[in-house]
Design an enzyme around this catalytic site. Structure first.
Site, mmCIF file in Angstrom:
data_model
loop_
_atom_site.group_PDB
_atom_site.id
_atom_site.type_symbol
_atom_site.label_atom_id
_atom_site.label_comp_id
_atom_site.label_asym_id
_atom_site.label_seq_id
_atom_site.Cartn_x
_atom_site.Cartn_y
_atom_site.Cartn_z
ATOM 1 N N GLY A 105 0.819 -1.208 0.000
ATOM 2 C CA GLY A 105 0.000 0.000 0.000
ATOM 3 C C GLY A 105 0.850 1.254 0.000
ATOM 4 O O GLY A 105 0.631 2.184 -0.786
ATOM 5 N N PHE B 201 18.812 -17.899 2.264
ATOM 6 C CA PHE B 201 17.409 -18.124 2.584
ATOM 7 C C PHE B 201 16.940 -19.374 1.871
ATOM 8 O O PHE B 201 17.530 -19.789 0.876
ATOM 9 C CB PHE B 201 16.575 -16.913 2.137
ATOM 10 C CG PHE B 201 15.836 -16.262 3.264
ATOM 11 C CD1 PHE B 201 16.515 -15.541 4.216
ATOM 12 C CD2 PHE B 201 14.462 -16.381 3.371
ATOM 13 C CE1 PHE B 201 15.838 -14.944 5.265
ATOM 14 C CE2 PHE B 201 13.774 -15.787 4.414
ATOM 15 C CZ PHE B 201 14.452 -15.065 5.363
ATOM 16 N N GLN C 118 0.655 -21.210 2.613
ATOM 17 C CA GLN C 118 1.962 -21.638 3.104
ATOM 18 C C GLN C 118 2.005 -21.765 4.621
ATOM 19 O O GLN C 118 1.552 -20.879 5.337
ATOM 20 C CB GLN C 118 3.023 -20.634 2.672
ATOM 21 C CG GLN C 118 4.403 -20.972 3.198
ATOM 22 C CD GLN C 118 5.454 -20.116 2.539
ATOM 23 O OE1 GLN C 118 5.656 -18.971 2.914
ATOM 24 N NE2 GLN C 118 6.117 -20.659 1.542
ATOM 25 N N HIS D 173 4.674 -21.905 7.506
ATOM 26 C CA HIS D 173 6.088 -21.668 7.778
ATOM 27 C C HIS D 173 6.580 -22.752 8.730
ATOM 28 O O HIS D 173 5.939 -23.019 9.746
ATOM 29 C CB HIS D 173 6.286 -20.283 8.390
ATOM 30 C CG HIS D 173 7.701 -19.818 8.387
ATOM 31 N ND1 HIS D 173 8.651 -20.388 9.200
ATOM 32 C CD2 HIS D 173 8.338 -18.862 7.669
ATOM 33 C CE1 HIS D 173 9.815 -19.793 8.977
ATOM 34 N NE2 HIS D 173 9.644 -18.864 8.048
ATOM 35 N N LEU E 44 6.492 -16.396 14.553
ATOM 36 C CA LEU E 44 7.459 -16.720 13.515
ATOM 37 C C LEU E 44 8.904 -16.672 14.014
ATOM 38 O O LEU E 44 9.307 -15.745 14.700
ATOM 39 C CB LEU E 44 7.291 -15.707 12.377
ATOM 40 C CG LEU E 44 8.209 -15.856 11.183
ATOM 41 C CD1 LEU E 44 7.869 -17.121 10.423
ATOM 42 C CD2 LEU E 44 8.055 -14.649 10.267
ATOM 43 N N THR F 149 12.297 -16.627 12.039
ATOM 44 C CA THR F 149 12.677 -16.439 10.639
ATOM 45 C C THR F 149 13.501 -17.585 10.054
ATOM 46 O O THR F 149 14.287 -18.235 10.756
ATOM 47 C CB THR F 149 13.459 -15.124 10.444
ATOM 48 O OG1 THR F 149 13.911 -15.064 9.093
ATOM 49 C CG2 THR F 149 14.663 -15.045 11.366
ATOM 50 N N GLU F 150 13.306 -17.779 8.742
ATOM 51 C CA GLU F 150 14.115 -18.724 8.003
ATOM 52 C C GLU F 150 15.571 -18.276 8.025
ATOM 53 O O GLU F 150 16.492 -19.092 7.879
ATOM 54 C CB GLU F 150 13.607 -18.729 6.560
ATOM 55 C CG GLU F 150 13.999 -19.894 5.739
ATOM 56 C CD GLU F 150 13.140 -19.949 4.476
ATOM 57 O OE1 GLU F 150 12.107 -20.620 4.515
ATOM 58 O OE2 GLU F 150 13.492 -19.311 3.483
ATOM 59 N N ARG G 219 9.906 -23.864 2.012
ATOM 60 C CA ARG G 219 9.107 -24.009 3.230
ATOM 61 C C ARG G 219 8.118 -25.164 3.183
ATOM 62 O O ARG G 219 7.895 -25.832 4.193
ATOM 63 C CB ARG G 219 8.357 -22.705 3.494
ATOM 64 C CG ARG G 219 9.303 -21.609 3.883
ATOM 65 C CD ARG G 219 8.606 -20.297 4.036
ATOM 66 N NE ARG G 219 9.574 -19.282 4.431
ATOM 67 C CZ ARG G 219 9.325 -17.986 4.435
ATOM 68 N NH1 ARG G 219 8.151 -17.544 4.061
ATOM 69 N NH2 ARG G 219 10.255 -17.138 4.815
ATOM 70 N N HIS H 158 1.156 -19.154 7.538
ATOM 71 C CA HIS H 158 2.011 -17.991 7.364
ATOM 72 C C HIS H 158 1.621 -17.093 6.199
ATOM 73 O O HIS H 158 1.565 -15.883 6.330
ATOM 74 C CB HIS H 158 3.446 -18.477 7.188
ATOM 75 C CG HIS H 158 4.467 -17.398 7.106
ATOM 76 N ND1 HIS H 158 4.602 -16.458 8.104
ATOM 77 C CD2 HIS H 158 5.379 -17.087 6.169
ATOM 78 C CE1 HIS H 158 5.575 -15.619 7.779
ATOM 79 N NE2 HIS H 158 6.053 -15.969 6.606
ATOM 80 N N ARG I 276 5.600 -20.121 -1.956
ATOM 81 C CA ARG I 276 6.435 -18.930 -2.027
ATOM 82 C C ARG I 276 7.787 -19.208 -1.397
ATOM 83 O O ARG I 276 7.870 -19.884 -0.381
ATOM 84 C CB ARG I 276 5.755 -17.787 -1.280
ATOM 85 C CG ARG I 276 6.614 -16.563 -1.144
ATOM 86 C CD ARG I 276 5.864 -15.426 -0.531
ATOM 87 N NE ARG I 276 5.636 -15.563 0.902
ATOM 88 C CZ ARG I 276 6.553 -15.336 1.851
ATOM 89 N NH1 ARG I 276 7.775 -14.982 1.519
ATOM 90 N NH2 ARG I 276 6.245 -15.466 3.121
ATOM 91 N N LEU J 76 8.252 -9.850 0.574
ATOM 92 C CA LEU J 76 8.520 -8.411 0.667
ATOM 93 C C LEU J 76 8.819 -7.876 -0.722
ATOM 94 O O LEU J 76 8.394 -6.790 -1.107
ATOM 95 C CB LEU J 76 9.703 -8.136 1.605
ATOM 96 C CG LEU J 76 9.499 -8.444 3.082
ATOM 97 C CD1 LEU J 76 10.640 -7.869 3.900
ATOM 98 C CD2 LEU J 76 8.190 -7.907 3.582
#
Lengths: 239, 577, 114
Positions: B19, B118, B238, B240, B250, B252-253, B284, B350, B392, B398
């Site tokens: 946005g 990642f 998905q 996670h 979460l 993080t990966e 994932r 996730h 994904r 992001l």
């Protein structure tokens, strides 16, 4: 592992009654649950009119800041097992209350606008990223973790007395840009924070540091701002 | 009743990354109003931790072509390859632009944007993991969101915070505007515009255990669906792999990117068996399935329903510098220090790969033939371009938000000169007002909380990582029953001021609609692909199912159409890591 | 409004309160001195000052001065760049020093007086 807690909550329901009251709820919570879980349980099973803000529920969005047992905290980050059996909850101090634990944050956010809270650099950008050493990035590392929950500013006695005071959060924002090596608006920003309601009002009371859910040493940053202001000649009076 | 009317050239729903990025584009061409049901900086983008992908090659050799391949393969070949190519090539200038806007990225010793490994991101088409995720410690979403929001403020974007959208008005195949309620005082507001960009984010709250925020309820998708517009690939959700056990928060990966490994109850590094080449950095969907398989086969920790994410061997300094946030989470919520004890984790809902179908410029599609809704755009998690296909890759979300937020903004702005102003009819407004009144005055026996709890449990039990026909059918029956129960709800709070009780009731209605779409789509797709894993159809079936699902609201329930996947460079192959 | 007190806010409060008391004292002090116009009045006052209650008052005043001075030193050190990490220990050490100096001072004071 579960235990009963008594939630004493300061209520304000303007559509029903113009005055505030205290309500008590007894909630069974386990040792992993947080004050926010307690509030949700109350809303879901005892009193649907209880109103509070919430979103991420793990201390990154800053929605659920409130006064818990006399001190500002995030409800989602405060485990009930660390609290006494009676948990007293009030909205954040010194801001207008909209309803129950929901305060009007407009005044708080408006303070940020005054410190030019954006990177200003009118030099034509290079083709790739601007170079910044890890050491320089570390200078702003702590200040960029602020989630603007409002705990700090509303815990500050100076703000209680002077609603115009920029407050810890906005000053921290000013720091975040003043000490970013990519920013070029040092003078403008120092001008903005050294006025009557600016950085000199901070009396190093450390209430902001006590409550910051991201454990930012805000006073340290404000002191650095003061020293920078002195160094650059922004001492409040005519330059 | 009094109606407040506003006009903006472009109205944007949602103030997260997509946005705000779109707003920055649009403000150069006209007036922009952004609505958010929270304060803008509270948007859930702020919770994104690990990174934003771009083949900058700052740490080691990398190319957007490899990034494209990884994303295609990660999507289990369901992603549209033209769109993926756009995203991966656009990634580089987009990230550089973000840096120029002030995002405080972590840095390499030379002062460039730092990058880390990642899941699913590799060099030379799958040979070895590559450092591609640009990050700001483990607060990347927060860092990017603040920078974008700040730029919006600088440029004069008007924000309407704590406004809940109630209706997106589409008439005559064109968007007319939106109807929203100001949460603070319950007043109705109508926003007419030439363009509407939906950037409302995900809907993970339909599941019981999720990393998503309470605000992630997906009402905008449901609003379009109820008007006869399609939703694409809704079966792909998905999970996670590493959510904090019991909470779903979460981890993080990036924790695995920095060297963390997963271990089961026998102390084995089990990912070696599932993805021999890149092990714990597999995509994932594969890691989540692997964890649940270990648990199902009795190899959870002490036979229980979780495994460990082990960071004990990772240098404490790295934890402090690059993963401070998750270190704090572990300390606060689990009472453990990740450098001393392993972290109990379990998959958590996730990210929604599916959503509002759009073309490569964010234009909302109204059918599989590519026809669009005039003036309506979508970007970010709520949209389905589709770049993520069936699964994904980490740090591509992001990227998706900023690349397609920007493109949608550009596309919307380019039509402003010729577009006509939308007009929201009075009847439509009174319909919404009546609807609000009806819920407010409702007097049934059910509570929103109990219906929602049962919905979330049902979705979690029968429609999460593993799915099968019988269960999905039972689920669909349960959802019908829940919809009946929803008709019989009542809310305690009848007031106008900050009525969250009312809003939760509205959200729940939309969650029920979305859940039905997800379950129906999952039942239709008789294959296993990416995040959609059918235990009764365990193989990927390219012959019959290399296509996107478009779900429509028909007169007698949900109907389906299918759109072929755009294949350009990469032919579907077996997905091994 | 009730709000929990912390080391920092208590230090601040004590600093303010001692400051206000000292200002009031200073006004009273100057007022009294400015009204001493002749030796008789002076001697009368000196005799009055021998009152043990006033002696105790002077000791309290001494404590207040000390507290105010050390609070001021703490804040000055912070402003000049001493790490805020030590702000609490500085407050405690300050309080301790106030006490030590006060005890030593009181010792000499009493030896002088009695």
């Amino acid at each position: 592992m579960s235990k009963y807690y008594t939630f004493k909550i300061k209520r304000y329901l303007p559509d029903e009654n113009p005055s505030t009251r205290w309500d008590e709820f007894r909630v069974k919570l386990n040792s992993m649950e947080r004050v926010l879980d307690g509030l949700i349980k109350i809303k879901e099973t005892m009193d649907g009119t209880l109103t509070f803000r919430k979103s991420c529920a793990h201390g990154v969005c800053g929605s659920c800041a409130m006064k818990i047992n006399g001190q500002n905290r995030l409800a989602c980050q405060t485990l009930v097992k660390d609290l006494p059996e009676i948990i007293e909850i009030e909205p954040l101090p010194a801001l207008p209350v909209i309803k129950d634990l929901v305060v009007d944050m407009t005044m708080f956010f408006h303070k940020n606008d005054k410190v030019l809270p954006y990177l200003i650099n009118e030099e034509p950008p290079p083709e790739r990223e601007r170079i910044q050493s890890p050491e320089d990035q570390h200078k702003i590392l702590e200040s960029i973790t602020c989630i603007m929950c409002g705990s700090c500013t509303t815990s500050c006695p100076v703000f209680w007395a002077d609603k115009e005071y920029l407050g810890p959060s906005a000053l921290l924002k000013a720091y975040r840009f003043l000490f970013d090596t990519r920013d070029r608006a040092t003078e403008q920003r120092l001008e903005a924070i050294t006025g009557e309601h600016g950085v000199w009002r901070c009396h190093s009371i450390f209430n902001c540091v006590e409550v910051c859910p991201k454990e930012i040493d805000i006073t340290k940053h404000i002191l650095k701002l003061k020293r920078l202001a002195v160094k650059k000649g922004f001492t409040g009076g005519e330059k | 009743m009094e109606i407040n009317r506003h006009y903006f050239d472009t109205v944007i729903i949602g103030s997260g990354l997509a946005g705000c990025r779109a707003a920055i584009e649009c403000i150069n061409h006209g007036t922009v109003g952004v609505l958010s049901k929270l304060y803008p900086t509270r948007s859930h983008s702020t919770a994104a931790q690990g990174g934003i992908g771009a083949a900058l090659g700052n740490e080691e050799e990398d190319s957007p072509e490899w990034h494209t391949y990884d994303t295609v393969k990660g999507s289990d070949f369901l992603g549209d390859q033209d769109a993926i190519e756009i995203m991966c090539y656009d990634a580089i200038p987009t990230i550089i632009e973000l840096e120029h806007m002030g995002v405080p990225f972590s840095r390499t010793p030379e002062g460039k944007i730092a990058q880390r490994r990642f899941g699913g991101h590799t060099r030379e088409f799958g040979k070895a993991p590559v450092r591609r995720a640009c990050y700001s410690a483990d607060r990347t979403g927060h860092a990017v969101l603040f920078a974008l929001y700040e730029q919006c403020q600088l440029k004069g974007v008007r924000f309407f915070q704590e406004f809940q959208v109630l209706d997106i008005v589409v008439e005559n195949n064109a968007v007319q505007g939106i109807i929203a309620v100001n949460i603070k005082d319950g007043s109705l507001h109508v926003f007419e515009s030439k363009a509407v960009i939906i950037a409302s984010g995900g809907y993970g709250k339909v599941f019981k255990v999720t990393s998503n925020a309470y605000a992630s309820t997906g009402e905008c998708l449901s609003m379009l669906f109820r008007q006869g517009l399609p939703l694409e690939d809704m079966e792909f959700f998905q999970f996670h792999p590493t959510g904090l056990y019991g909470l779903g928060i979460l981890i993080t990966e990036g924790a695995r990117g920095e060297g963390g490994i997963l271990i089961n109850g026998k102390g084995e590094r089990f990912m070696e068996r599932y993805a021999p080449t890149i092990k714990d950095l597999a995509p994932r969907d594969m890691v989540s399935r692997a964890i649940l398989t270990e648990i199902r086969e009795g190899r959870g920790i002490d036979g229980k329903d979780y495994v460990y994410l082990d960071l004990r061997h990772v240098d404490r300094k790295i934890l402090e510098e690059r993963l401070p946030e998750i270190t704090t989470f572990c300390k606060i919520y689990m009472g453990i220090d990740p450098s001393e004890a392993p972290i109990p984790v379990v998959p958590t809902a996730h990210y929604a790969m599916g959503g509002i179908p759009t073309d490569n410029d964010g234009r909302v599609l109204r059918d599989i033939d590519g026809s669009v809704v005039e003036g309506l755009y979508a970007a970010g998690e709520c949209a389905c371009v589709s770049v993520h296909g069936a699964n994904r890759l980490g740090c591509n979300s992001l990227l998706d938000t900023v690349v397609f937020g920007r493109r949608a903004g550009k596309a919307a702005s380019s039509t402003l000169k010729t577009a006509t102003k939308g007009k929201v009819k009075k009847e439509r407004i009174s319909l919404i007002a009546d609807c609000l009144d009806m819920i407010r005055k409702s007097n049934g026996r059910e509570t929103v909380a109990s219906v929602r709890r049962d919905l979330q449990s049902a979705m979690m039990d029968k429609c999460s990582v593993f799915r099968k026909e019988e269960e999905l059918k039972v689920l669909l029956d349960e959802l019908q029953a829940l919809k009946e129960r929803y008709k019989d709800i009542s809310i305690a709070d009848k007031s106008n001021t900050f009525n969250t009780d009312l809003l939760e009731a509205i959200e729940l209605g939309h969650m029920l609609t979305l859940s039905e779409v997800i379950a129906s789509c999952a039942l239709q797709r008789t294959e296993s692909r990416g995040a959609h894993c059918r235990e009764d159809y365990t193989k990927r079936d390219d012959e019959n199912w290399l296509k996107h699902t478009f779900a429509f609201q028909g007169d007698k329930g949900i109907t389906f159409k299918y759109k072929p996947v755009k294949l350009t460079r990469f032919k579907p192959e077996e997905r091994k890591y | 409004m009730r709000y929990r007190w912390n080391t920092g806010s208590l230090a601040w409060l004590v600093h303010r309160v001692t400051g206000i008391i000292l200002s009031l004292y200073l006004i009273a002090h100057i007022y009294v001195l400015s009204h001493l116009k002749d030796p008789v009045a002076y001697n009368k006052l000196m005799a009055f000052m021998k009152n043990p209650l006033l002696k105790i008052g002077e000791l309290i005043l001494f404590a207040i001065v000390l507290k105010h001075v050390f609070a001021g030193i703490r804040i000055t050190l912070l402003e000049m760049g001493v790490s805020t990490k030590y702000h609490k220990s500085m407050a405690y050490v300050g309080a301790l020093l106030v006490f030590i100096v006060w005890v030593v001072g009181a010792f000499y004071f009493f030896r002088e007086v009695f």
